[in-house]
Design an enzyme around this catalytic site. Structure first.
Site, short mmCIF file in Angstrom:
data_model
loop_
_atom_site.label_atom_id
_atom_site.label_comp_id
_atom_site.label_asym_id
_atom_site.label_seq_id
_atom_site.Cartn_x
_atom_site.Cartn_y
_atom_site.Cartn_z
N SER A 239 0.83 -1.22 0.00
CA SER A 239 0.00 0.00 0.00
C SER A 239 0.86 1.26 0.00
O SER A 239 0.62 2.19 -0.80
CB SER A 239 -0.98 0.00 1.18
OG SER A 239 -0.31 -0.27 2.39
N HIS A 269 -2.05 -8.94 1.97
CA HIS A 269 -1.76 -7.65 2.65
C HIS A 269 -2.92 -7.35 3.61
O HIS A 269 -3.25 -8.19 4.44
CB HIS A 269 -1.54 -6.59 1.56
CG HIS A 269 -0.94 -5.30 2.01
ND1 HIS A 269 -0.35 -5.10 3.23
CD2 HIS A 269 -0.84 -4.08 1.38
CE1 HIS A 269 0.09 -3.86 3.33
NE2 HIS A 269 -0.20 -3.20 2.22
N HIS A 316 5.62 -12.64 7.86
CA HIS A 316 5.83 -11.24 7.44
C HIS A 316 7.04 -11.17 6.53
O HIS A 316 7.99 -11.93 6.68
CB HIS A 316 6.03 -10.32 8.65
CG HIS A 316 5.76 -8.88 8.32
ND1 HIS A 316 6.71 -8.05 7.79
CD2 HIS A 316 4.63 -8.15 8.41
CE1 HIS A 316 6.17 -6.85 7.59
NE2 HIS A 316 4.90 -6.89 7.95
N ARG A 325 2.45 -4.47 16.88
CA ARG A 325 1.05 -4.04 16.71
C ARG A 325 0.12 -5.15 17.20
O ARG A 325 -0.96 -4.89 17.72
CB ARG A 325 0.77 -3.71 15.24
CG ARG A 325 1.63 -2.58 14.70
CD ARG A 325 1.48 -2.40 13.20
NE ARG A 325 1.92 -3.57 12.46
CZ ARG A 325 1.85 -3.70 11.14
NH1 ARG A 325 1.34 -2.71 10.41
NH2 ARG A 325 2.28 -4.78 10.53
N ASP A 371 -2.60 -8.42 11.65
CA ASP A 371 -3.93 -8.88 11.22
C ASP A 371 -4.46 -10.07 12.01
O ASP A 371 -5.65 -10.36 11.98
CB ASP A 371 -3.89 -9.24 9.73
CG ASP A 371 -3.61 -8.03 8.88
OD1 ASP A 371 -4.13 -6.95 9.19
OD2 ASP A 371 -2.86 -8.15 7.89
N1 NMX Z 1 1.26 -19.69 6.32
C1 NMX Z 1 1.75 -20.63 5.48
N2 NMX Z 1 2.82 -20.45 4.70
C2 NMX Z 1 3.45 -19.27 4.81
C3 NMX Z 1 3.04 -18.26 5.69
C4 NMX Z 1 1.87 -18.51 6.45
N3 NMX Z 1 1.35 -17.58 7.27
N4 NMX Z 1 3.87 -17.21 5.57
C5 NMX Z 1 4.78 -17.55 4.64
N5 NMX Z 1 4.52 -18.79 4.18
C6 NMX Z 1 5.20 -19.51 3.09
C7 NMX Z 1 5.08 -18.66 1.82
O1 NMX Z 1 3.82 -18.86 1.20
C8 NMX Z 1 6.24 -19.20 1.03
O2 NMX Z 1 5.87 -20.44 0.49
P1 NMX Z 1 6.40 -20.95 -0.95
O3 NMX Z 1 7.88 -21.12 -0.76
O4 NMX Z 1 5.67 -22.23 -1.15
O5 NMX Z 1 6.08 -19.88 -1.92
C9 NMX Z 1 7.29 -19.43 2.10
O6 NMX Z 1 6.59 -19.56 3.34
C10 NMX Z 1 8.30 -18.29 2.24
O7 NMX Z 1 7.59 -17.08 2.43
P2 NMX Z 1 8.23 -15.91 3.31
O8 NMX Z 1 9.48 -15.48 2.64
O9 NMX Z 1 8.32 -16.31 4.72
O10 NMX Z 1 7.09 -14.78 3.23
P3 NMX Z 1 6.91 -13.62 2.13
O11 NMX Z 1 7.80 -12.50 2.49
O12 NMX Z 1 7.00 -14.16 0.76
O13 NMX Z 1 5.37 -13.22 2.38
C11 NMX Z 1 3.47 -12.77 3.74
C12 NMX Z 1 4.96 -12.51 3.54
C13 NMX Z 1 2.96 -11.84 4.84
C14 NMX Z 1 2.74 -12.44 2.44
C15 NMX Z 1 3.26 -14.24 4.13
O14 NMX Z 1 3.88 -14.51 5.39
C16 NMX Z 1 1.80 -14.65 4.20
O15 NMX Z 1 1.23 -15.04 3.17
N6 NMX Z 1 1.14 -14.57 5.41
C17 NMX Z 1 -0.27 -14.85 5.53
C18 NMX Z 1 -1.08 -13.65 5.02
C19 NMX Z 1 -0.97 -12.48 5.97
O16 NMX Z 1 -1.09 -12.60 7.18
N7 NMX Z 1 -0.77 -11.28 5.39
C20 NMX Z 1 -0.77 -10.04 6.16
C21 NMX Z 1 0.61 -9.38 6.28
C22 NMX Z 1 0.51 -8.12 7.11
N8 NMX Z 1 -0.29 -7.09 6.42
O17 NMX Z 1 -1.20 -6.56 6.97
O18 NMX Z 1 0.00 -6.76 5.26
C1 MLT Z 2 1.86 -3.47 6.65
O1 MLT Z 2 1.41 -2.97 7.68
O2 MLT Z 2 1.97 -2.80 5.59
C2 MLT Z 2 2.16 -4.92 6.63
O3 MLT Z 2 2.63 -5.36 7.86
C3 MLT Z 2 2.96 -5.40 5.45
C4 MLT Z 2 4.40 -4.98 5.37
O4 MLT Z 2 4.91 -4.15 6.10
O5 MLT Z 2 5.08 -5.60 4.52
#
Ligand code: NMX
Ligand code: MLT
Length: 435
Positions: A239, A269, A316, A325, A371
């Site tokens: 964002s 996100h 994250h 948070r 979240d």
């Molecule tokens: N559950 C299952 N698998 C996960 C999770 C999770 N919560 N978090 C990361 N992984 C997996 C990810 O999908 C990836 O798998 P693959 O190799 O098969 O592609 C692997 O772990 C490595 O990912 P990371 O490097 O740890 O995470 P990345 O930086 O790519 O993504 C998020 C960060 C936040 C997108 C990821 O942790 C996620 O999808 N979390 C769940 C959704 C979520 O809570 N999003 C909100 C974030 C905060 N916000 O408000 O924006």
């Molecule tokens: C945010 O508040 O924007 C989320 O935690 C995602 C991020 O910082 O990558």
């Protein structure tokens, strides 16, 4: 000129020569090197953006203008008898880097009061879109305000680019002042048959939002806490980066904020906060009113992972420990709803998910993010319409992004335009560089 704007101008005049000096004297200094995995892997960790509004340390979490969240909540002025500070005080802090006095905050409140009225077209847009997701409606409602952009008027009148920040500031305050009414209108139109309380000019940003959607105390404090916690998370998240990118082409602030909301609306996100509640409700239905045991919860988590889904609210891209948070919301929940059924679910997840994600070995950060906690507090106070949660996130996030965009403009940062390569070019360069 209003006091906050005067103060901001002083700060801009102090900062401009520093940024120009950095550019001129150190323009060729190397800050980082870029690897193939960063290019192919979502630019993770690439140091290529600049902001002084907030900084995210992987282990400590976010600091706003150098202050940790507990410090921000402790230092900002609060309404009489309130647990949480004024959102308007945070706006002052993010703009100037200084902790405001009570009088500074009152000035901001007074200024925003005069900018609240929504043009009819915004109500018309919201009312016409009631079958859409609330984030789509929110984004469109903001776009509808673009017709009144003062920046665009100035630009068309060939105002000097040194002054672009000034009309952008006016647009930003005009936009932020309207957010409680926009949010409340979307919420009541979609979920409360249009029954919205009249705005109360005596109330602050968080207090008036709670009033308009008709939720009693301490929901005004929940609103204040929520908007402050979500305001900024440095500049690389989808964002924030989108807001900066779109504004860098000199689009007006309404176009930029609408775009940033569209990025926030993705499930990886900001939409994760609704996904958490959707996911927990699924288990709650299966449990038929019983609180799951740790073993039952572990099975539910593994079933989700084995179905190829992510655990919403965990992991994250930058953080490598529990999101502060999350911890602030947990403290609030422990004080106000310790025995509440859904809090118990969240509490068990806090305990069982990190070891499971660690055992699975994929996520780099197994800990909960913001979240994982936000929905359950909203649910407790009666907002069980979880599709709405990301709008609340977006109302808070708009504050930080508006401040960032004004500073970008004040410091004359140019249009953003990185370079892309073809896959074969990267292969070629990688072979030459070796692994
Ligand atoms: N559950 C299952 N698998 C996960 C999770 C999770 N919560 N978090 C990361 N992984 C997996 C990810 O999908 C990836 O798998 P693959 O190799 O098969 O592609 C692997 O772990 C490595 O990912 P990371 O490097 O740890 O995470 P990345 O930086 O790519 O993504 C998020 C960060 C936040 C997108 C990821 O942790 C996620 O999808 N979390 C769940 C959704 C979520 O809570 N999003 C909100 C974030 C905060 N916000 O408000 O924006
Ligand atoms: C945010 O508040 O924007 C989320 O935690 C995602 C991020 O910082 O990558």
């Amino acid at each position: 000129m209003a006091k906050l704007k005067e103060k901001l101008f002083e700060k801009i005049q102090e900062q401009r020569p520093k940024t120009q000096k950095l550019f001129k004297e150190y323009g060729k200094a190397v800050i980082d090197h870029i690897t193939v995995s960063q290019i192919l892997g979502g630019m993770r960790g690439m140091k290529c953006l600049v902001t002084d509004i907030s900084y995210l340390d992987p282990n400590e979490g976010i600091r706003y203008r150098g202050y940790t969240l507990p410090e921000v909540f402790e230092k900002l002025p609060k309404p009489a008898g309130a647990e949480m500070p004024y959102v308007e005080g945070l706006l002052y802090l993010l703009f100037t880097g200084d902790i405001p006095t009570g009088e500074d905050v009152n000035d901001v409140i007074e200024d925003l009061k005069n900018r609240r009225t929504l043009p009819q077209c915004v109500y018309d847009v919201i009312d016409a879109m009631e079958e859409s997701h609330p984030m789509t409606i929110f984004s469109a409602a903001i776009l509808a305000l673009s017709k009144d952009s003062l920046f665009r008027k100035d630009y068309n009148a060939s105002v000097s680019k040194m002054d672009y920040w000034s009309s952008t500031y006016e647009d930003a305050l005009n936009l932020l002042a309207k957010l409680p009414e926009i949010g409340a209108h979307i919420f009541t139109k979609l979920y409360r048959e249009g029954k919205k309380n009249k705005p109360d000019p005596k109330l602050d940003f968080g207090g008036d939002f709670a009033n308009m959607i008709d939720i009693d105390k301490p929901y005004d404090d929940v609103s204040r806490m929520y908007f402050i916690l979500h305001a900024d998370h440095e500049s690389g998240n989808v964002s924030a980066h989108t807001g900066h990118l779109v504004a860098s082409s000199l689009s007006d602030i309404y176009l930029a904020i609408s775009a940033m909301l569209n990025g926030l609306a993705g499930p990886l996100h900001g939409l994760a906060n609704q996904e958490v509640l959707r996911w927990i409700q699924d288990l709650r239905d299966k449990m038929g009113g019983k609180i799951p045991s740790d073993e039952e919860m572990k099975k539910f988590v593994w079933d989700t992972l084995n179905a190829g889904q992510v655990i919403p609210g965990f992991g994250h891209a930058v953080l490598r420990k529990t999101d502060p948070r999350y911890m602030m919301q947990r403290q609030f929940a422990l004080k106000h709803m310790k025995d509440y059924e859904l809090f118990r679910y969240v509490d068990i997840l806090f305990k069982v998910v990190p070891p499971i994600l660690t055992e699975q070995g994929k996520a780099k950060n197994p800990w909960p993010n913001v979240d994982a906690h936000s929905g359950v507090i909203q649910w407790y106070y009666g907002i069980t319409d979880y599709d709405f949660y990301t709008v609340l996130f977006g109302m808070g996030r708009s504050i930080g992004i508006c401040v960032n965009i004004i500073w970008d403009r004040a410091l004359l940062y140019p249009i953003e335009r990185p370079k892309s390569l073809t896959t074969s070019m990267i292969e070629e360069m990688a072979k030459k560089a070796g692994s």
